[in-house]
Design a protein around this motif. Sequence first.
Motif: not given
Lengths: 470, 470
Positions: B71-77, B133-145
């Motif tokens: 998605a937006m590639g802001s993940g932390l893993s 998530p702290s990334s809420l301004k960058q991260s997308a719902i698809g990645g959140n899911v």
Amino acid sequence: MIDSAPGLVEALRAAVPGGVLTEPVDLIAYGFDGTFYERTPPLVVLPETVEQVSAVHRIATARRIPITPRAMGSGLSGGAVPLAGSIVLGVARMDRILEIDEIDRVAVVQAGVINAHLQAEVEKRGLFYPPDPSSLKQSAIGGNVAENAGGARCLKYGVTGDYVLALQVVLPDGTVIRTGGRTVKNVTGYDLRRLFTGAEGTLGTITEITLKLLAKPKHARAAMAVFDRIDDAAHAVTAVMASGVLPSAIELVDNLTMRCIEENSPIGLPLDADAILIFGVDGNYAGVLADELATIERLAREHGTREVRVAHDAAESERLWTARRSISPALARRRPNKLGEDVCIPPRAIAELVRRVRAIAAEHALEIPLFGHIGDGNLHPNILCDKTNAEEMARVAVAARAIFEATVELGGTLSGEHGIGLLKKQFMELDLGPDTLAVMRKIKDALDPLGIMNPGKVFPDPGGMEAFRL
Amino acid sequence: MIDSAPGLVEALRAAVPGGVLTEPVDLIAYGFDGTFYERTPPLVVLPETVEQVSAVHRIATARRIPITPRAMGSGLSGGAVPLAGSIVLGVARMDRILEIDEIDRVAVVQAGVINAHLQAEVEKRGLFYPPDPSSLKQSAIGGNVAENAGGARCLKYGVTGDYVLALQVVLPDGTVIRTGGRTVKNVTGYDLRRLFTGAEGTLGTITEITLKLLAKPKHARAAMAVFDRIDDAAHAVTAVMASGVLPSAIELVDNLTMRCIEENSPIGLPLDADAILIFGVDGNYAGVLADELATIERLAREHGTREVRVAHDAAESERLWTARRSISPALARRRPNKLGEDVCIPPRAIAELVRRVRAIAAEHALEIPLFGHIGDGNLHPNILCDKTNAEEMARVAVAARAIFEATVELGGTLSGEHGIGLLKKQFMELDLGPDTLAVMRKIKDALDPLGIMNPGKVFPDPGGMEAFRL
């Protein structure tokens, strides 16, 4: 089947001393649940430990004997009724609360613990286990988890699955696994807790459950709103849910259902009304509850209620909830049998579904009392019938199918809280479509390659839709 | 790899016109996420429709080319970092909110919709999407899911998965399925929503999500409590959670983390304190919030806080939360890299884990700022490092392993909200044990028999535990 499995009874008796039933008189009670199905099992085994459950699974796997796991057998979808010669693996003797931890806010219970017993024990400690199926005085947590049971309070608090932090599960081959833990957040690997929750014993036997607990709300109140037109009741619900007030419960009881309750045990329900709504609110601030009830009353009046009765004390509230929970036995007094549905529909479609169910009842000359958790769209149209009357049962089958088709057409689903079991399996493809069902089938085949876990449930038999099989 | 797959680029260009990147300069950005991993993919494809996603899957299946959904590639893993020659399938161009329905209280979004954008749109309508998530301004719902993301408000409101009513998923072979619907209750079949949620793209590509919405609370307030000893802060949290007050958030920020924040963008945090707690409360009654804050203050004082600062207006609250959300970028300024952990532990063990993390930092001469969602035990010890310093990275590896071992020993789990990805996969067996991991593997093999979905993630590589691979 048992006769053709030499040594089976002896092997089970060795594995579960004192826990194997084979006398017909003992077996009959294990062939029923809360539906009209009945299939007496050839044998019942009642283990007391997870090691014994595992041993039963190993014996069944080695001999290709199917197993139907069973808790208290109060389910409403036929999930616990043994098919295909299944032996019954009952967890009723595994009924210990292993731990209640006030700091971690968890309870650890064996699968056979009765829901109401757990609720009472945690409430003594100021804690709260919200899921409250109407069967709560009879049903066990293991069955609640297997069916992902709901209840009235789920409107505010969520269903059983929302409280399952961890499971101990015996896989078909006897392997014992744990999934989840004692933390509320946990994304370590696939969500197997949620896969086994609601799988109705088709993937394994649940033996131990770790449940999330909340702090017990300090106050609870209830009110009843009386409507001359059930449509108005449906619109009042939508208005309340849009207002920002989140009741702990909003229950619909229609006129026919009220008549059944009053015939059974009179509490003075308004039998001249088309429907009532029962509202529950709870929380820590009595003033807030009063304000929320005032908002509910105002919105109900704006939507045509003719009367709102607020329960003035706990006893009066309890009478309302007792009436609500007595519906299922009350219906059983009016006619010998019932086909109890459990459809769930989006809020927008509630009024339309109510209209359609009533039209279906009229068209097929059937009595279909309508009640349920209208706040979250989870309604229970119950088709009253006599299963020995073949002509009537043919009409029941057509009506049941029509209700399912209307539900799916309106964006709803077959089951909100009872599970699919035997009763709804032939409609699974109508709801899910073939590709989603195929994903389920792949998971089933991967985890239960011999197909010994609760055969004949959840997945449709070949041959397409039909209403149900007696 | 791409060179050895003749016709692949052409096939993808035909399937996704204008959406295939092959120039090295374009590819680099798709090889990162929020961790220190980097693996530039051979090719990136950016479909705009589910039909295009399906076509990409079919092409990949036919040619046995692995896919890493992104998605937006802001993940932390490391979940979105492409391994094993995977092409990247990015959903960033699928960024439309398809529907917000005030009556049904649902939003239907494409996978690339930014979390904060959705929050803003639903709040305009008086609705509320809690996961933050702290990334809420960058991260997308698809990645959140895909990662089952959490956030501060999850203490009261639950994680992303608690809001997923339905998913559209493209299976590895390109089949498009839907699972779930628009109702809050749904027990029709296995809970596939929860299986795909948090599966980190290893079972399919999520393309569309139906989310449950709540009514927006009318009021929100925040307060900060200052502690000279972090132990006291942990005990204050336990006391608040036992009091019946359920804050929307309780965040821990320790001294080292405060120093990083202040170095980055000063807001006047008490740098002489060992730790602070930030409390959020929200609801419809301002008087209740004031009372809850008073209870929190009283309990904090009983547990040794030296000062409680209540935010007096929305701007002051927002400054506190902005500080909290700026921690990740602030840490990045102090040292070139960080290994950000995401352990989750039962409430009883929080103080002990804090002690052990500090002991591990001292033992290995590492800086490990400690912060996170202490209310639900989900802490983020971040090991600061420089990945070009091999000697330091060896110490980081040992320290990371020690933190995981302490977590599991204390009854906790590897990940509360970030997922496993690449960073924690070698510790999966430590947490889950071999039999539970084997169940996951069977599901993976059943649904992705060619193993093309996000290879190298979640499941451990053979060869046992190690901290991580650069």
